[in-house]
Design an enzyme around this catalytic site. Structure first.
Site, PDB file in Angstrom:
ATOM      1  N   HIS A   1      -7.324  -4.292  10.300  1.00  0.00           N
ATOM      2  CA  HIS A   1      -7.068  -4.089   8.868  1.00  0.00           C
ATOM      3  C   HIS A   1      -5.775  -4.781   8.435  1.00  0.00           C
ATOM      4  CE1 HIS A   1      -4.820   0.020   9.522  1.00  0.00           C
ATOM      5  NE2 HIS A   1      -3.944  -0.938   9.404  1.00  0.00           N
TER       6      HIS A   1
ATOM      7  N   GLU B   1      -9.806  -1.915   5.299  1.00  0.00           N
ATOM      8  CA  GLU B   1     -10.395  -1.564   6.582  1.00  0.00           C
ATOM      9  C   GLU B   1     -11.689  -2.358   6.804  1.00  0.00           C
ATOM     10  OE1 GLU B   1      -8.831   0.376   8.572  1.00  0.00           O
ATOM     11  OE2 GLU B   1      -7.869   2.042   7.523  1.00  0.00           O
TER      12      GLU B   1
ATOM     13  N   ASP C   1       0.812  -1.219   0.000  1.00  0.00           N
ATOM     14  CA  ASP C   1       0.000   0.000   0.000  1.00  0.00           C
ATOM     15  C   ASP C   1       0.844   1.268   0.000  1.00  0.00           C
ATOM     16  OD1 ASP C   1       0.905  -0.471   2.572  1.00  0.00           O
ATOM     17  OD2 ASP C   1      -1.064  -0.813   3.427  1.00  0.00           O
TER      18      ASP C   1
ATOM     19  N   ASN D   1      -7.680  -2.283  14.340  1.00  0.00           N
ATOM     20  CA  ASN D   1      -9.056  -2.651  13.985  1.00  0.00           C
ATOM     21  C   ASN D   1      -9.086  -3.895  13.093  1.00  0.00           C
ATOM     22  OD1 ASN D   1      -8.047  -1.683  11.612  1.00  0.00           O
ATOM     23  ND2 ASN D   1      -9.524  -0.021  11.362  1.00  0.00           N
TER      24      ASN D   1
HETATM   25  C1  F6R Z   1       1.390  -1.131   6.109  1.00  0.00           C
HETATM   26  C2  F6R Z   1       0.111  -1.797   6.258  1.00  0.00           C
HETATM   27  C3  F6R Z   1      -0.710  -1.665   7.487  1.00  0.00           C
HETATM   28  C4  F6R Z   1       0.110  -1.941   8.757  1.00  0.00           C
HETATM   29  C5  F6R Z   1      -0.761  -1.825   9.996  1.00  0.00           C
HETATM   30  C6  F6R Z   1       0.037  -2.012  11.262  1.00  0.00           C
HETATM   31  O1  F6R Z   1       1.963  -1.421   4.844  1.00  0.00           O
HETATM   32  O2  F6R Z   1      -0.284  -2.456   5.349  1.00  0.00           O
HETATM   33  O3  F6R Z   1      -1.765  -2.577   7.415  1.00  0.00           O
HETATM   34  O4  F6R Z   1       0.657  -3.226   8.674  1.00  0.00           O
HETATM   35  O5  F6R Z   1      -1.381  -0.568  10.024  1.00  0.00           O
HETATM   36  O6  F6R Z   1       0.946  -0.972  11.385  1.00  0.00           O
HETATM   37  P1  F6R Z   1       2.119  -1.029  12.479  1.00  0.00           P
HETATM   38  O7  F6R Z   1       2.999  -2.155  12.095  1.00  0.00           O
HETATM   39  O8  F6R Z   1       2.819   0.303  12.346  1.00  0.00           O
HETATM   40  O9  F6R Z   1       1.462  -1.219  13.795  1.00  0.00           O
END
Ligand code: F6R
Length: 241
Positions: free
Chosen positions: A139, A144, A67, A137
């Site tokens: 995701h 999401e 992403d 959450n």
């Molecule tokens: C990032 C991504 C997000 C993160 C998630 C957790 O490329 O795809 O889904 O993996 O938001 O973020 P952290 O690791 O910073 O807690």
């Protein structure tokens, strides 16, 4: 699903890196699906260390990131593209043409860029191992919680929970883009192996939902239970709360 519970972030990172290193050793032309955020930083650190010790060669490895924010310039230090250069791409011998990330440059071109990105993944022969973090959450990527989730790479509006979690990472949180481009569930599920890493108490609810009995789009990670080769590596706090 294979679950590995580690004492701490470092052990989680070492085990995650070892799994990815095995994929590269068994196939020097491996296609990696990569994630950004705090969770994978330790994995990248361990992969870079293995490369520096001469144990890993990235010369023929290709990667596709999950992403990117929208809109954001790839040279913006807050972009996921900049994160990847800093944490992995510039520290190992990957060729720049082998490092792929969805384009978040232009809102107008986003849909067309998403189609082109999916075509590039398909043309490369699909992803061998997809590394994922998990949002508080549930995701994965920026898929999401919602009534329905999309298969292909697509633009999304970020939720309040994600804006709160990621805003502080921006020099000026007010400048955080409200949208992103993310690989969809189809792209993630096309990977031969999926590795999700999670650490800390703030991920406990999401991990419970992920490994519990329900499969629900209100916790997108819970769908991963349907993948034939899923490994969850998490620390005790994420697992036990
Ligand atoms: C990032 C991504 C997000 C993160 C998630 C957790 O490329 O795809 O889904 O993996 O938001 O973020 P952290 O690791 O910073 O807690």
């Amino acid at each position: 699903m294979k679950i590995i519970v580690c004492k701490n972030y470092e052990e989680m990172s070492q085990k995650g890196a070892a799994l990815i290193a095995d994929v590269i050793k068994s196939n020097p032309k491996a296609i990696l699906g990569l994630a950004t955020g705090n969770s994978p930083i330790g994995i990248y650190r361990n992969l870079v260390a293995a490369y520096e010790r001469g144990e890993l060669d990235f010369a023929e490895v290709r990667s596709f990131n999950l992403d990117e924010y929208l809109p954001i310039d790839p040279t913006d230090p807050n972009s996921y593209c900049a994160f990847m250069h800093e944490n992995l791409w510039d520290k190992v011998n990957m060729k720049s043409e082998n490092c792929n990330i969805p384009s978040g440059k232009s809102v107008e071109d986003a849909e067309a860029e998403c189609r082109a990105y999916d075509a590039r993944i398909q043309a490369a022969g699909g992803i061998d191992i997809q590394l994922l973090g998990i949002g508080r959450n549930g995701h994965i990527g920026f898929n999401e919680p919602a009534d329905a989730l999309l298969m292909g790479t697509h633009p999304v509006t970020l939720t309040e929970s994600t804006l709160i979690a990621n805003g502080p990472l921006f020099d000026d949180p007010a400048k955080m883009p409200r949208h992103a481009v993310t690989m969809g569930l189809g792209g993630i599920f096309s990977a031969k192996k999926v590795l999700l890493v999670a650490n800390g108490k703030s991920k406990h609810e999401a991990i419970r939902g992920m490994i519990g009995d329900e499969v629900t789009t209100s916790n997108p990670a819970s769908l991963l239970k349907l993948h034939p080769d899923l490994t969850l590596i998490c620390d005790e706090e994420a697992y036990n709360g």
